[in-house]
Design an enzyme around this catalytic site. Sequence first.
Site, PDB file in Angstrom:
ATOM      1  N   ARG A   5       0.789  -1.286  -0.092  1.00  0.00           N
ATOM      2  CA  ARG A   5       0.025   0.086  -0.047  1.00  0.00           C
ATOM      3  C   ARG A   5       0.886   1.398  -0.022  1.00  0.00           C
ATOM      4  NH1 ARG A   5      -5.224  -1.711   3.105  1.00  0.00           N
ATOM      5  NH2 ARG A   5      -5.674  -3.507   1.805  1.00  0.00           N
ATOM      6  N   GLU A  13       0.785   4.217   0.947  1.00  0.00           N
ATOM      7  CA  GLU A  13       0.142   5.327   1.585  1.00  0.00           C
ATOM      8  C   GLU A  13       1.162   5.982   2.235  1.00  0.00           C
ATOM      9  OE1 GLU A  13      -3.496   2.883   3.444  1.00  0.00           O
ATOM     10  OE2 GLU A  13      -2.782   4.445   4.714  1.00  0.00           O
ATOM     11  N   ARG A  45       0.695   2.709  12.926  1.00  0.00           N
ATOM     12  CA  ARG A  45       0.098   1.469  12.352  1.00  0.00           C
ATOM     13  C   ARG A  45       0.057   1.256  10.864  1.00  0.00           C
ATOM     14  NH1 ARG A  45      -5.935   1.887  12.502  1.00  0.00           N
ATOM     15  NH2 ARG A  45      -6.367   3.847  12.237  1.00  0.00           N
ATOM     16  N   HIS A  46       0.726   1.954  10.423  1.00  0.00           N
ATOM     17  CA  HIS A  46       0.927   1.865   8.856  1.00  0.00           C
ATOM     18  C   HIS A  46       2.200   1.434   8.316  1.00  0.00           C
ATOM     19  CE1 HIS A  46      -2.964   4.306   8.675  1.00  0.00           C
ATOM     20  NE2 HIS A  46      -3.087   3.310   7.895  1.00  0.00           N
ATOM     21  N   GLU A 105      -8.915  -0.765  14.279  1.00  0.00           N
ATOM     22  CA  GLU A 105      -9.805  -1.810  13.445  1.00  0.00           C
ATOM     23  C   GLU A 105      -8.406  -2.526  12.860  1.00  0.00           C
ATOM     24  OE1 GLU A 105     -10.857   0.521  10.038  1.00  0.00           O
ATOM     25  OE2 GLU A 105     -10.263  -1.571   8.760  1.00  0.00           O
ATOM     26  N   SER A 151     -11.628  -5.320   7.495  1.00  0.00           N
ATOM     27  CA  SER A 151     -12.627  -4.701   7.164  1.00  0.00           C
ATOM     28  C   SER A 151     -13.219  -5.572   6.283  1.00  0.00           C
ATOM     29  CB  SER A 151     -12.053  -3.445   6.466  1.00  0.00           C
ATOM     30  OG  SER A 151     -13.294  -2.340   6.277  1.00  0.00           O
ATOM     31  N   ARG A 192      -0.259  -6.133  12.535  1.00  0.00           N
ATOM     32  CA  ARG A 192      -1.268  -5.273  13.178  1.00  0.00           C
ATOM     33  C   ARG A 192      -1.799  -6.024  14.346  1.00  0.00           C
ATOM     34  NH1 ARG A 192      -5.432  -0.889  10.882  1.00  0.00           N
ATOM     35  NH2 ARG A 192      -3.799  -0.081   9.685  1.00  0.00           N
TER      36      ARG A 192
END
Lengths: 515, 323
Positions: free
Chosen positions: A293, A295, A301-302, A438, A441, A489
């Site tokens: 990813r 991002e 947490r990424h 979270e 998902s 995570r």
Amino acid sequence: MPQIDTAKPSPFVIRHREWGDFYAVFHIYDFCSRNMSVCGGKGVYGLLSCIERCSFLPCEPDRVLVRVQKLTPEKADQLIWVRARVHTSRAKGKQCFLVLRQQQFNVQALVAVGERASKQMVKFAANINKESIVDVEAMVRKVEQKIDSCTQQDVELHIERIFVISQAEPRLPLQLEDCVRPDGEGDEDGRATVNQDTRLDNRVIDLRTTTSQAIFRLQSGVCQLFRDTLTNKGFVEIQTPKIISAASEGGANVFTVSYFKTSAYLAQSPQLYKQMCICADFDKVFCVGPVFRAEDSNTHRHLTEFVGLDIELAFNYHYHEVIESITDTMVQIFKGLRDKFQTEIQTVGKQYPSEPFRFLEPTLRLEYTEGVAMLREAGVDMGDEEDLRSVYDTDFYVLDKYPLAVRPFYTMPDPNDKVCASLNKYSNSYDMFMRGEEILSGAQRIHDAQLLTERAIHHNIDLEKIKSYIDSFRYGAPPHGGGGIGLERVCMLYLGLHNVRQVSMFPRDPKRLTP
Amino acid sequence: MPMYQVKPVFGDDIKTDLPTCMYKLPNIHAQRSASGCSEHALQNGTEVVDPAFRDLEVRQDKIMRRLYELKAAVDGLAKTVTTPDADLDQTVTSLSQSPTATSFRGTADLDSLLGKDLGALRDIVINANPARPPLTLLVLHAMLCQRYRVLSSVHVHSSVSGVPAQLLSCLGPRHADSYVRQRFQLGFTLIWKDVSKLQMKFSIQNMCPIEGEANVARFLFRLVAPYPSDPALATLVDSWVDTAFFQLAEGSAKERSAVLRALNGALGRDPWLAGPELSLADIACYCCVLQTGPAASSPANVQRWLKACENLGHFGPANPLLQ
């Protein structure tokens, strides 16, 4: 270089200026200036060169190395060989105390001047660089007073022979004791704790600490439990391609790679391929693999690359079957960790104390509207995860029925809830939370090509790019749903750690590409 | 003038209808519907069916209905004879656990008792230790289910490693509608956890947790029926509840036998422990008496009262856990 002292009567005794006498060398090796090899029947200590390490000790072919973990009072008064790292070495007059470490276990060892060891040997032992790997022949002795600083508290090794197999450089970029020190403690004594960037730059050394060993063993356990639980439920493990032609989750956060004359993308999730497997009649599939990813967020947490554990299954009558299957898998994983990895959890808890992870079986399932209502009720004083925790006392729960507007285009709208004929407010989608963050998902996916096309148009997605995806539903697709979790995570939240980089061996984020 | 005149042989006032149609075909549409309902001709009540047959059926239905009513009445009377002052309505509907029971209190009552609904399901969360299952609360749960639509669920907390199967199904089978939480008025969540004292949590903002089976039982009972308005009677109920939990369930053998003697004495005078009807005192004492020992080992009046309680049918949920 040893000099042969021709004045001595026997040609088989060699006197070394620094190291004293020793018997000769039926040597085979090279006397290059760096590697002083000692070997042969009566060598007692020294460095060993590369050659010897491979073709070792022809005179002792059945030497067995004992694990440090097995050094208990039962082995008292036995002469054994151990291979371990030198954790610390400290000379005190005629003695040298060493702590020998092997993964999570360490034991105290002692070289004392006496009939087996000379003063030079003690000095040699004291000068061995930290983190060097040594082979030690020693007598196991019981101790009256427990040694608190070691894991093997009841025994001590009295060294008779010690050889360095692999020497470490004298200056280490970081000290292991500093790495293991809990955060608050360092400040009081003026001793440092190591900052995360230094740790990550020297990951090879940082991973040797007991805490890191425990964390990654636990992570391995999570993967193992995930595979075992799903295989027992009849799932099939699949491998999906990571070089793909179209971005699966949206165009913004995807890495592009050059692919011969064109370009391709690195998969953001195995979503499309999992679904195609379901349409190909595999019924229940899971896959474990990297997820990329792009991002540009530097949060706790990424990561840009992480391991995704994804599940997809076809259900019979209601998508809650999918939720039950996923939550049951998670509960089995938690139970397995609770029952089999307590040592690891305690070890991590010494450096990073946290509350033990609590969960309910069967998993608590609340609706999104209830969560919102609880937030409203709580006002600004209490976060809603605390509210849930204080009422139900669980760190793991599912929030069901999210609004359709915030979910991706392939999410199935809730058929029971229609504000007007074409406007659904809620969807058959759900999120799972651990310690209020979270981790998953998921949703029921649209399995009808017509409806999927409508929703894609509604979200302004270019139909050409997802043509093959929509095509896979044209030839009979069962109703299905699923979800994916991130391995790092989950481990981070289970152990109550605060940064996902601690749980990733060689983490990747916008600022880090090595090691 | 006619040549020959013949006298009429028959009268000339007979009318004959001359056909207007040459060929007559049966109406195919009419025939199809007629043949379609020929299978149901007997239930249809058309002129095809013999009216006497129909009357017979109607009479039979009436008789069957009356028979059932009589049977129910006889059952009720039988119970009344053995159970003093029982409420007949309760005996008839007590065994049905359907959430659409007629004795149904509205959401307005719940609002006044528990505070306004904020959109989330009002959930009563009870943390209990599986070593000491709270039978009183199971009985009260059954009574709650008759009054409201209750979403019940049982969970096992991670602090407990395993729980016997009957504890997992103690709140009854899962409701068919449990997919949609909003359709229920009240939630009842039982969590088996390693706690030293039973605990109930509800509405964190307005309440602190309630501890102890006796206190939770009082809270739940108020949702089912109001406490007696007479203060002396209310105090009597409370004192029996406390006696049950402190002395019967947790006391020494001497205390227990003393309580059983007191129960015997009280039940000799009145059929129920407090007042003319079954109350919380009876529920609490029943559960505690049976938890401490089998029914046969208690004094005579107590045994009679135990039997009477069982006849009322509320104590069904507690029985599988008493074995």
